[in-house]
Scaffold this motif. Structure first.
Motif, PDB file in Angstrom:
ATOM      1  N   ALA A 546      35.379 -28.808  58.478  1.00 22.89           N
ATOM      2  CA  ALA A 546      34.128 -28.702  57.722  1.00 22.89           C
ATOM      3  C   ALA A 546      33.419 -30.049  57.650  1.00 22.89           C
ATOM      4  N   VAL A 547      34.186 -31.076  57.455  1.00 26.72           N
ATOM      5  CA  VAL A 547      33.603 -32.416  57.355  1.00 26.72           C
ATOM      6  C   VAL A 547      32.996 -32.833  58.694  1.00 26.72           C
ATOM      7  N   LYS A 550      29.368 -32.233  59.536  1.00 26.17           N
ATOM      8  CA  LYS A 550      28.310 -32.967  58.844  1.00 26.17           C
ATOM      9  C   LYS A 550      28.184 -34.352  59.461  1.00 26.17           C
ATOM     10  N   THR A 619      32.852 -31.947  49.943  1.00 25.93           N
ATOM     11  CA  THR A 619      33.254 -30.992  50.975  1.00 25.93           C
ATOM     12  C   THR A 619      34.317 -30.044  50.427  1.00 25.93           C
ATOM     13  N   ASP A 622      32.715 -27.324  48.425  1.00 22.79           N
ATOM     14  CA  ASP A 622      32.173 -26.212  49.230  1.00 22.79           C
ATOM     15  C   ASP A 622      33.284 -25.278  49.669  1.00 22.79           C
TER      16      ASP A 622
END
Ligand code: FES
Length: 714
Positions: A546-547, A550, A619, A622
């Motif tokens: 997920a990180v 970004k 993060t 989320d």
């Protein structure tokens, strides 16, 4: 030393059987204010009321004068249309009964009419009514109404117009008269009619409200009627003012009720002058309920004797016939009970109840068996950087907070004011040397000691040291994890050490960890669902992916790429600690059960203080939201599966659940042995005979009531 008056026990605010007894002893035997005659202008227009589950209709039957004569009005039972007694006072107030068991109006209110003769209650036209439900017992609201000691703390706008300095409550037979300022007898007049009606002349208008109990002792319906000369802006202004006061009271009641129902607080003290109205009406409830309890007990006893006498006096054939009948009834009942039990609770093959994921009774036993006497890991010391830093937690209905003392130690307390059970702090976290309860201003220091109690300090017999906050056992491990144990006994089994050594070596917690981020997400699932695979609640690999998406977090990406894997430590029953190797960043996830179907998941991120750790925190936040959504779906699947084929889970899941089940079963055995529910977190009330009598009465009612005490299947 003089004994101060005490409140009714908390159990009286939460028990269904007690409410049923109140219904019989208080509600069926009282008179109720329906409103001034101005509310009933139109002939034939029936206005509905429901008081203690008795629906009634009130209406004007004939006439066109502003003030109906007593034969131009009627009140009937809405179900049977049976006429009910009513009374119109010379000043225009209409009262009614809901049953034939009430005494006459003048016996109920012997000295009311002369006292109210000066006030014309028909001066203001009826404008508007509203009603809504609140999560509190009817007495919680009347407690607040019957004193204005709280006004300066809770109703700042009201207090400006009606300073509490002059406020006085005068108690009469079955009603109280509150006068805000003796120099203004027609403004700031508040009337309480036992048990649940009020009439309030202030702010330029008039209102009346009824505090209507529902079958659930923790839910009350509030019904308001408003009267004002003006129908436009002036009414709007008046309405805004009085609604503000009403909503402030509503909030007080919901919070206090939450603590009354938690099973920790037993009772508090009352100020004989400033809370004389509370003591007066509570005394009336106590007296009527106790009298009814005694009457019912004698009736039950007499009935038992009659049944025994009848059995012994019958001829043998009749006796035999009775025995055959009893056996038959027993067999039919046993069959139906076992059928119900089978369907509701038992999955014989796996020992788990079928409603393991959804049962209210099971959750209640878990509160007593697990959350009240197990060490729970709630935080890390670095969360409390300076003296007075505090953080609140709501764990399975227990509202608690951790606070750092001047000596650097983190202590834990129930977030329950010793006076009348309101929350000591409403903020989720903060920093304060003294925490003040916003109900009546009692203040406590960081050690839980009561340091100020306005209007109590000077009372003979009041001892501050006996009103400190309820302290909770707290232990901080060498590497800073703070555990609490709610068991109220002076000594509890010590916290098992061991996990943190390995964990500390792995993530090197001593290397300057700081709390940098916290968040909480509410979910609709049972907390036990999240303990299935608790250690993998958040997948750190997923976090990494997920990180990576970004771009602005490229520094984090590089950092996570370097990580050699993850470390997870589960701390039964509600916490797991996660670390990302090589980053110095770690976080805790804590399950905070709210009810059998609601859980809040809290995340706290720790690490070297800097932007990178904060970004990791966002993060995680989320991911947590997504994970909670997934859990809600999984929970539905668990429920569906359980409905179709009883409790099912794989062996790994079963191992976690079995641990919980064993604790629940063991506590249930203890309760069976003692013949009563055992609340390890509850605090011993002060010894006073009235409390013991009241609490014992409630306990004996709850024990008799089958709907409250379902035996669990094990
Ligand atoms: S409840 Fe009265 S001061 Fe806290």
């Amino acid at each position: 030393m003089a004994e101060l008056a005490h409140t009714l026990p908390a159990s009286w605010y939460c028990s269904s059987p007690l409410y049923q007894l109140e219904r019989k002893s208080v509600f069926m035997k009282s008179w109720y204010l329906l409103g001034p005659v101005t509310k009933f202008r139109t002939v034939g227009e029936k206005i509905a009321y429901e008081i203690a589950q008795r629906p009634i209709l009130a209406f004007r039957t004939s006439g066109n004068t502003p003030f109906p004569s007593s034969d131009e009005f009627s009140v009937i039972c809405a179900e049977t249309e049976t006429p009910l007694r009513y009374h119109i006072t010379p000043t225009g107030l209409i009262f009614s009964t809901i049953s034939t068991e009430a005494p006459s109006f003048h016996d109920f209110f012997p000295d009311m009419e002369p006292l109210l003769a000066r006030v014309d209650f028909t001066r203001l036209p009826y404008r508007h009514s509203i009603k809504y439900e609140g999560n509190f017992n009817w007495k919680t609201m009347i407690d607040g109404y019957q004193e204005c000691l709280h006004c300066q703390y809770t109703h700042p706008t009201f207090s400006k117009t009606y300073p509490s300095t002059f406020y006085a409550v005068h108690n009469h037979h079955n009603f109280s008269q509150h006068i805000a300022d003796p120099s203004r007898p027609d403004d700031g007049l508040f009337l309480y009619f036992f048990p649940i009606c009020t009439l309030n002349v202030y702010g330029g208008g008039m209102s009346s409200f009824r505090v209507c109990p529902t079958p659930d002792p923790g839910v009350t319906r509030m019904e308001f009627d408003y009267y004002h000369l003006d129908a436009g802006d002036e009414f709007a202004e008046y309405f805004g003012f009085v609604r503000q006061v009403a909503m402030e009271d509503f909030e007080l009641c919901e919070r206090a009720q939450g603590n009354l129902g938690a099973g920790v607080y037993g009772q508090g003290v009352l100020n004989p002058v400033k809370e004389g109205g509370v003591a007066f009406y509570q005394g009336r409830v106590f007296e009527l309920v106790c009298a009814q309890f005694e009457t019912d007990r004698h009736i039950d006893h007499d009935a038992d004797i009659r049944v025994m006498a009848m059995i012994y006096s019958q001829a043998i054939p009749t006796l035999l016939a009775v025995l055959v009948g009893v056996v038959f009834v027993y067999r039919v009942r046993s069959a139906s009970v076992s059928e119900k039990t089978e369907r509701h609770l038992v999955c014989k093959e796996c020992e788990f109840p079928a409603d393991w994921w959804t049962g209210r009774d099971i959750f209640e036993v878990e509160r007593r068996a697990i959350f009240s006497k197990t060490w729970l890991c709630l935080a890390h010391r670095s969360r409390f950087a300076k003296t007075g830093d505090y953080q609140c937690y709501d764990v399975a209905g227990f509202s608690i907070f951790l606070i750092r003392g001047k000596d650097g130690e983190v202590r834990a307390f129930h977030n329950v004011c010793r006076h009348r059970a309101y929350a000591v702090t409403k903020k989720e976290r903060g920093s304060a040397a003294v925490l003040g309860c916003r109900y009546h201003g009692w203040s406590y220091n960081v050690y839980g000691e009561l340091v100020k109690a306005p209007h109590f300090d000077e009372l003979p017999g009041f001892d501050r040291s006996r009103n400190s906050l309820f302290a909770i056992h707290a232990a901080t491990t060498d590497d800073g994890f703070v555990f609490v144990n709610l068991d109220s006994r002076l000594t509890v089994s010590p916290l098992e050490r061991g996990f943190h050594d390995a964990f500390e070596n792995h993530v090197q917690l001593k290397a300057g960890s700081e709390w940098v981020f916290g968040d909480a997400v509410d979910g609709s699932f049972n907390w036990k669902v999240a303990t299935v695979g608790h250690g993998a609640f958040i997948d750190v690999g997923r976090l990494e992916r997920a990180v990576r998406k970004k771009s602005f977090l490229s520094s984090i990406l590089r950092m996570l790429h370097r990580s050699q894997g993850q470390s997870v430590h589960s701390l039964f029953p509600i916490t797991s600690v996660y670390a990302v190797s090589g980053t110095g960043c770690w976080f805790t996830l804590t399950l905070l059960p709210k009810s059998e179907q609601k859980t809040t998941v809290r995340v706290d991120v720790y690490g070297p203080n800097g932007g990178s750790t904060c970004m990791v925190g966002n993060t995680i936040s989320d991911l947590l939201k997504k994970r909670v959504l997934e859990l809600e779906l999984e929970y539905q699947l668990y429920i569906d599966r359980a409905e179709q084929s009883g409790f099912e889970c794989n062996n790994t899941e079963k191992e976690v659940q079995k641990n919980i089940l064993d604790r629940v079963k063991s506590h249930s055995r203890l309760e069976k042995l003692q013949g009563t529910e055992v609340f390890p977190a509850s605090r011993e009330p002060r010894q006073n005979s009235k409390f013991q009598q009241a609490d014992q009465l409630c306990k004996s009612l709850d024990c008799k009531d089958g709907t409250q005490r379902k035996d669990l299947a094990w």
